[in-house]
Design an enzyme around this catalytic site. Structure first.
Site, PDB file in Angstrom:
ATOM      1  N   CYS A 104       0.811  -1.222   0.000  1.00  0.00           N
ATOM      2  CA  CYS A 104       0.000   0.000   0.000  1.00  0.00           C
ATOM      3  C   CYS A 104       0.839   1.264   0.000  1.00  0.00           C
ATOM      4  CB  CYS A 104      -0.950  -0.006   1.193  1.00  0.00           C
ATOM      5  SG  CYS A 104      -2.054  -1.421   1.119  1.00  0.00           S
ATOM      6  N   CYS A 154       0.731   3.115   5.941  1.00  0.00           N
ATOM      7  CA  CYS A 154       1.147   1.782   6.400  1.00  0.00           C
ATOM      8  C   CYS A 154       0.975   0.794   5.251  1.00  0.00           C
ATOM      9  CB  CYS A 154       0.304   1.346   7.585  1.00  0.00           C
ATOM     10  SG  CYS A 154      -1.462   1.301   7.223  1.00  0.00           S
ATOM     11  N   HIS A 184      -9.986   2.628  -0.512  1.00  0.00           N
ATOM     12  CA  HIS A 184      -8.531   2.435  -0.516  1.00  0.00           C
ATOM     13  C   HIS A 184      -8.113   1.422  -1.592  1.00  0.00           C
ATOM     14  CE1 HIS A 184      -4.511   1.549   0.665  1.00  0.00           C
ATOM     15  NE2 HIS A 184      -4.781   0.532   1.453  1.00  0.00           N
TER      16      HIS A 184
END
Lengths: 433, 307
Positions: free
Chosen positions: A91, A419, A384
């Protein structure tokens, strides 16, 4: 070469993020990245322009997309002589492309760059089982009919079931949500605090859309003009009704719901970076400087730290190097993988013992002023699409910083942290222009 | 190899015995036992079984590494050496003068010292014997010791002690069952990993280890031996925990595991591994524990330690 100069953010463009199996169910990573890129090209007049370099990536990537970013260039109206490469850092992919390309600009190796990322949870690559794969590879190696028959005879009925990619950590078998559920308990983060953060994310994103903040950051795609996960009318009552989905084995200590966790999402984002000269010579805006960045990793496999806690370390090291404290930061963009992730980071930075023993500081790093946190919403509301998140954050923060201009006689300053799987985390600092 | 104590006979086996033949023999013996009343002998065979020139099987070792998620290095995993030498241990337990029935024995504990790395191309000597016959509150327990040396060398590179319990078998003149040890209360820590074990787990481990004990193969074969479903091999769970302790354990380590509640397949098993380091931050020890997230019962508990 070797002249360290500034790298600036000119602007960004993304397509609205869509909950998986929704508006973009039939769009591939290549389709979406090209769409986001075309919007950027149109917005900044880059048709036929040979950009210094493009870097982008996807977390869930099909093996045929080995040159995903280069293929996106060839499918766009940029000059086909624009070089490109793929990056994959889970990510953190999107933010890492920004930092890597900025460094090349700073060193004078390139004048302009486009960073980006894309992910599709809907059009995910499906692979065959290991049993079938090994049998097929053996068949490929076989020379005689007998060897071929032997290879085929090894295929078992259960081998025919295809395997979809999961979000389980390879070394622990725990999904990212299950990992965060453990961290959330360790840092005593409550359900109420998580729901409040989720609510703030939806409200801030909705307000930003209302005031037209995203008008020059988002290009409509496949009928979507806004992120489809956005729930402008959600409330604490509605969020409180949702059932817990992660950490169920923790019993009444389970607090993570579909409301305070990000959903699987499809989408793409891009950021235009340049040297000051390049931007000025083309009369392009300069929104922000890319000041610095830092990557960190934690030893999560046996639980020394939580899987998603690396940004805690990255931020501390980055601020330390720049001689900054939280007082010097005007905007905090902490990627909301889960509300519990953000709140665990905040708790760690406020914990004196942790900051002394693990971050090597004299005391707590400090308290993040919630009024400065994710002011235009973040992943809980927007969704996301893994590799696309970094580009979304950098472009939005750069614009926000530019609008704010100066604070106390210095440029407004923003901190980003993202993160990532594998215990990774990346942080960056931008300053307003 | 070092000379055994006086009065101990060394039996040279021409090759590694076949485990399937040993299981057939055990089944025949179990059938006889239904008629008779056990063997009644209360001493262990005064013999060591010795096999020379044993070579790891690279194909089997690779399959073992794949199943246990071990990186496919040229060094044989500690658990693979257990599997490789297991037939020698079984042949001791399959002897006519071995006092306990082989089938239905419960693996209580396993301790391995892996002192020097063994490569897949190393020629090995394997020695196995039984010792430590003592009473247990639920029957009689015995230690089966296996030593692995590089061919022709005196140095033991791998040493395993497997403790088995013959449930409900009480031998004359073996000391009376001890008072039951107080049960440790187990409170599950937060897991660091989760295993999802399918019903094929027992068959898959049998295929790479050669341990085709019917209680691990299918629910039907397990039921024939009085189990309600098939159970995972204890050594599968222990070996997987060892693999997950990771590369930090280095080339010389001790690996200990105590087996408790069996893992009935299919199952989800929670695992916690905790590492400890010395003052310089170097790894010295990992403790591991596996339990059922549904019942909360502990399946196994153990450790890996630097040697």
């Amino acid at each position: 070469m070797s002249t360290v100069r500034k790298a600036v953010v000119v602007g960004g463009n993304r397509i609205p993020f869509a909950r998986s199996n929704g508006a973009y169910a039939m769009s591939s990573n290549l389709d979406m990245l090209t769409a986001a890129l075309d919007g950027l090209v149109a917005r900044y007049g880059l048709q036929d322009e040979r950009i210094g370099e493009l870097a982008a990536g996807a977390v869930l990537k099909h093996s045929r997309d080995f040159n995903l970013t280069r293929e996106a260039v060839l499918g766009s109206s940029l000059s086909p002589e624009t070089p490109a490469y793929d990056v994959q850092q889970a990510c953190a992919t999107g933010l890492e492309t920004v930092l890597g390309l900025s460094d090349k600009i700073k060193l004078g190796r390139i004048e302009s760059a486009i960073a980006g990322g894309v992910d599709s949870a809907s059009d995910a690559p499906i692979v065959v089982s290991e049993g079938l794969r090994h049998a097929l590879l053996e068949l490929n190696r076989a020379k005689t009919l007998q060897q071929k028959l032997k290879a085929v005879s090894k295929i078992r009925p259960k081998d025919v079931t295809p395997v979809a990619p999961g979000t389980n950590e390879p070394r622990t078998g725990l999904s990212m949500g299950e990992h965060q559920a453990l961290t959330t308990v360790q840092w005593n983060v409550t359900r109420e605090a998580q729901d409040e953060l989720a609510l703030a994310s939806h409200r801030n994103l909705a307000e930003a859309y209302e005031r037209g903040f995203f008008d020059d950051l988002v290009t409509p795609y496949r009928g979507l003009t806004r992120d489809s996960n956005l729930r402008a009318d959600t409330s604490l009552e509605k969020l409180a009704k949702l059932k817990t989905v992660f950490g169920r084995q923790l019993g009444d200590r389970a607090t993570m719901t579909a409301g305070n966790s990000t959903p699987l999402t499809d989408g793409a984002s891009t950021v235009l970076l340049a040297s000051e000269d390049w931007a000025q010579s083309r009369d392009l805006p300069i929104l922000a400087d890319v000041v610095d960045g830092e990557a960190a990793a934690v030893d999560f496999v046996h639980g020394k730290d939580g899987l998603l806690m690396a940004p805690v370390f990255a931020v501390a090291r980055l601020l330390g190097r720049l001689g900054l404290t939280f007082e010097d930061i005007d905007y905090f963009e902490i990627h909301e993988a889960f509300a519990g992730t953000v709140l665990s980071h905040l708790a760690a930075w406020e914990d004196e013992e942790f900051c002394r023993e693990r971050l090597g500081l004299d005391g707590a790093l400090g308290k993040v002023d919630r009024a400065k946190l994710n002011v235009n919403g973040s992943s809980l509301a927007a969704g996301h699409p893994f590799a696309a998140t970094g580009g979304r954050i950098v472009a939005s923060l750069a614009k926000q910083l530019h609008e704010r201009g100066e604070v106390d006689g210095r440029p407004a300053r923003g901190l980003i942290s993202v993160c990532a799987a594998g215990g990774l985390g990346v942080a960056a600092v931008l300053e307003a222009r | 190899m070092s000379a055994p104590a006086r009065g101990i006979e060394t039996v040279e086996l021409p090759e590694m015995p076949s485990l399937s033949r040993l299981y057939v023999g055990a089944a025949r013996e179990a059938a006889k036992k239904l008629v008779g009343k056990g063997k009644g002998r209360a001493t262990l065979p005064a013999a060591r079984h010795h096999v020379t020139g044993v070579l790891p099987d690279l194909v089997k070792m690779t399959e073992y590494q794949a199943l246990l998620s071990e990186t496919k290095l040229d060094i044989a995993p500690a658990g693979y050496l257990h599997a490789l030498s297991f037939p020698a241990a079984m042949s001791v337990m399959g002897r006519d003068d071995f006092p306990l029935p082989l089938l239905g024995m419960v693996h209580l504990r396993n301790h391995v010292e892996y002192r020097k790395p063994v490569l897949y191309r190393d020629l090995l000597d394997v020695t196995a014997w039984a010792e430590g016959l003592i009473g247990h509150r639920a029957g009689t327990q015995v230690d089966v010791v296996t030593e692995v040396r590089h061919a022709g060398s005196d140095d033991v590179v791998w040493r395993g002690v497997s403790t088995y319990l013959a449930k409900g078998v009480f031998l004359p003149s073996v000391d009376k069952p001890r008072v039951a040890e107080p049960r440790e209360e187990f409170r599950a820590p937060l897991p660091t990993a989760l295993w999802r074990l399918g019903s094929e787990t027992g068959r898959e481990y049998a295929a790479v280890s050669g341990d085709f004990n019917p209680i691990h193969l299918s629910s039907i074969s397990a039921r024939a031996l009085g189990m309600r479903r098939s159970i995972a091999h204890g050594m599968y769970t222990a070996s997987r925990a060892l693999a997950e302790v990771g590369a930090q354990k280095g080339d010389a380590f001790a690996w200990d595991v105590k087996f408790e509640a069996p893992v009935f397949l299919p199952a989800r098993v929670c695992l916690n591994i905790g590492d400890s380091t010395d003052a310089h931050g170097a790894w010295v020890h990992s403790a591991f524990v596996g339990w059922s997230p549904t019942s909360g019962r502990r399946h196994f508990v153990g450790s890996v330690e630097r040697l």
